[in-house]
Design an enzyme around this catalytic site. Sequence first.
Site, PDB file in Angstrom:
ATOM      1  N   SER A 127      85.954  -0.194-108.862  1.00 50.27           N
ATOM      2  CA  SER A 127      87.059   0.114-109.250  1.00 50.27           C
ATOM      3  C   SER A 127      87.243  -0.279-110.570  1.00 50.27           C
ATOM      4  O   SER A 127      88.174   0.643-111.221  1.00 50.27           O
ATOM      5  CB  SER A 127      88.513  -0.981-108.550  1.00 50.27           C
ATOM      6  OG  SER A 127      88.134  -1.273-107.490  1.00 50.27           O
ATOM      7  N   ARG A 128      87.323  -0.972-111.925  1.00 46.99           N
ATOM      8  CA  ARG A 128      86.992  -0.951-112.880  1.00 46.99           C
ATOM      9  C   ARG A 128      86.875  -0.088-113.618  1.00 46.99           C
ATOM     10  O   ARG A 128      86.604   0.444-114.562  1.00 46.99           O
ATOM     11  CB  ARG A 128      86.667  -2.450-113.323  1.00 46.99           C
ATOM     12  CG  ARG A 128      87.768  -3.351-113.135  1.00 46.99           C
ATOM     13  CD  ARG A 128      87.809  -4.515-113.580  1.00 46.99           C
ATOM     14  NE  ARG A 128      88.561  -5.116-113.839  1.00 46.99           N
ATOM     15  CZ  ARG A 128      88.711  -6.631-112.523  1.00 46.99           C
ATOM     16  NH1 ARG A 128      87.288  -6.695-112.044  1.00 46.99           N
ATOM     17  NH2 ARG A 128      89.907  -7.569-112.793  1.00 46.99           N
ATOM     18  N   ASP A 161      79.429  -8.911-106.257  1.00 46.14           N
ATOM     19  CA  ASP A 161      80.814  -9.921-107.154  1.00 46.14           C
ATOM     20  C   ASP A 161      79.322 -11.357-106.696  1.00 46.14           C
ATOM     21  O   ASP A 161      79.773 -12.211-105.625  1.00 46.14           O
ATOM     22  CB  ASP A 161      81.752  -9.867-105.823  1.00 46.14           C
ATOM     23  CG  ASP A 161      82.147  -8.471-107.040  1.00 46.14           C
ATOM     24  OD1 ASP A 161      82.939  -8.668-108.471  1.00 46.14           O
ATOM     25  OD2 ASP A 161      82.794  -7.417-105.987  1.00 46.14           O
ATOM     26  N   GLY A 211      80.709  -7.726-100.545  1.00 48.07           N
ATOM     27  CA  GLY A 211      79.936  -6.976-101.623  1.00 48.07           C
ATOM     28  C   GLY A 211      79.003  -8.148-102.885  1.00 48.07           C
ATOM     29  O   GLY A 211      79.089  -8.690-102.799  1.00 48.07           O
ATOM     30  N   GLU A 212      77.602  -7.687-102.597  1.00 52.35           N
ATOM     31  CA  GLU A 212      76.665  -8.590-103.367  1.00 52.35           C
ATOM     32  C   GLU A 212      77.406  -8.031-104.623  1.00 52.35           C
ATOM     33  O   GLU A 212      76.424  -9.259-105.846  1.00 52.35           O
ATOM     34  CB  GLU A 212      75.128  -7.759-103.097  1.00 52.35           C
ATOM     35  CG  GLU A 212      74.907  -8.916-102.058  1.00 52.35           C
ATOM     36  CD  GLU A 212      72.886  -8.572-101.419  1.00 52.35           C
ATOM     37  OE1 GLU A 212      72.474  -7.972-102.147  1.00 52.35           O
ATOM     38  OE2 GLU A 212      72.956  -8.804-100.895  1.00 52.35           O
ATOM     39  N   MET A 223      90.973  -5.294-103.089  1.00 52.50           N
ATOM     40  CA  MET A 223      92.163  -5.306-104.081  1.00 52.50           C
ATOM     41  C   MET A 223      92.844  -3.210-103.855  1.00 52.50           C
ATOM     42  O   MET A 223      92.834  -2.705-104.925  1.00 52.50           O
ATOM     43  CB  MET A 223      91.481  -5.493-105.302  1.00 52.50           C
ATOM     44  CG  MET A 223      91.683  -7.486-104.908  1.00 52.50           C
ATOM     45  SD  MET A 223      92.217  -8.127-106.320  1.00 52.50           S
ATOM     46  CE  MET A 223      90.749  -6.875-107.778  1.00 52.50           C
ATOM     47  N   ALA A 282      92.034   0.212-104.456  1.00 55.10           N
ATOM     48  CA  ALA A 282      91.198   1.901-105.223  1.00 55.10           C
ATOM     49  C   ALA A 282      89.642   1.645-105.093  1.00 55.10           C
ATOM     50  O   ALA A 282      88.827   1.663-104.961  1.00 55.10           O
ATOM     51  CB  ALA A 282      91.580   0.818-106.365  1.00 55.10           C
ATOM     52  N   GLY A 331      81.463   1.799-102.263  1.00 54.58           N
ATOM     53  CA  GLY A 331      81.468   0.448-102.106  1.00 54.58           C
ATOM     54  C   GLY A 331      82.529  -0.235-100.672  1.00 54.58           C
ATOM     55  O   GLY A 331      81.759  -0.866-100.182  1.00 54.58           O
ATOM     56  N   HIS A 332      83.352  -0.079-101.142  1.00 58.56           N
ATOM     57  CA  HIS A 332      84.090  -0.645 -99.815  1.00 58.56           C
ATOM     58  C   HIS A 332      83.936  -0.221 -99.002  1.00 58.56           C
ATOM     59  O   HIS A 332      84.367  -0.820 -97.901  1.00 58.56           O
ATOM     60  CB  HIS A 332      85.418  -0.285-100.292  1.00 58.56           C
ATOM     61  CG  HIS A 332      86.466  -1.209-101.532  1.00 58.56           C
ATOM     62  ND1 HIS A 332      86.679  -0.403-103.246  1.00 58.56           N
ATOM     63  CD2 HIS A 332      86.143  -1.965-102.700  1.00 58.56           C
ATOM     64  CE1 HIS A 332      86.860  -1.170-103.942  1.00 58.56           C
ATOM     65  NE2 HIS A 332      86.417  -2.329-103.162  1.00 58.56           N
TER      66      HIS A 332
END
Length: 282
Positions: free
Chosen positions: A190-191, A154, A151-152, A33, A35, A39-40
Amino acid sequence: MPQSRPPVARTVPALRKALAPYRRTGVALVPTMGALHAGHIALVRAARKRARRVVVSIFVNPAQFAANEDFGSYPRTFGGDLKALAAEKVDLVWAPNATAMYPEGFATRIEPAGPAKAGLEDAFRPHFFGGVATVVAKLLLQCQPDFAMFGEKDYQQLQVVTQLARDLDQPVKIVGCPTVREKDGLALSSRNVYLSTAERAVAPVLHRTLKDCATAIRKGAAIADRLAAGREAITMAGFTIDYLEARHAKTLAPVASRADGPIRLLVAARIGTTRLIDNLGV
Ligand code: AMP
């Protein structure tokens, strides 16, 4: 020398055209999504190891946000994202707007069950996995990748997507990638930008508690006792807990003891206006 920006497809026909020459050598898709954070980027690098061509989708999916959630304020940093993806030599960015993804008259929604009804995220975000499953099914059909990286971080989502790809006979390997963390253990998200300085300072309690619980359970402590202690530690730090649970790592079914199979600990908790999730294997 700065890398030139990757090509960006904005419509399904443009995407198909751009992907056509990549098919022969293999494509890995990284759905995001935007941002983007480290990790991305770890997912992008894992994708690169699997396939010659790497496609990153950037789409803040309105279908997975409830009306009271943060769709409007979700961080959007497209320019910076493109720069980061250029540095990774990403082959294509798929960045549809909401109308390209859900054209006027769109009327199909996938309703996932199984891991999507485990009583974790779904209990607190009933809208969420229907939206995720619908957009991920569309992304898989649009891009037809050989690999898709998730990703793990989530963890329930990873199980839902794995189930979805299997159930819909998608010829794609869903690849789970380990969670990338800050030095103090906080999972990158991102949050995290929503956190105040004081909230950011206590946020690592989530990972610390998961680690403590996992260690104790590995040493033979009773799962229910450890989870109760963990909930208390997280609450004392200032969070309101949605859940801290021990589940079977594959089915997400509740587990009472280590004899029930491989265990995953999963947590979701709110601090101020921010909701954070994390998980850890025992
Ligand atoms: P998002 O943009 O938050 O929807 O995430 C896109 C993908 O990146 C999902 O598969 C996430 O699980 C994954 N992801 C998000 N944060 C992390 C992280 N800290 N480590 C590894 N993967 C992550």
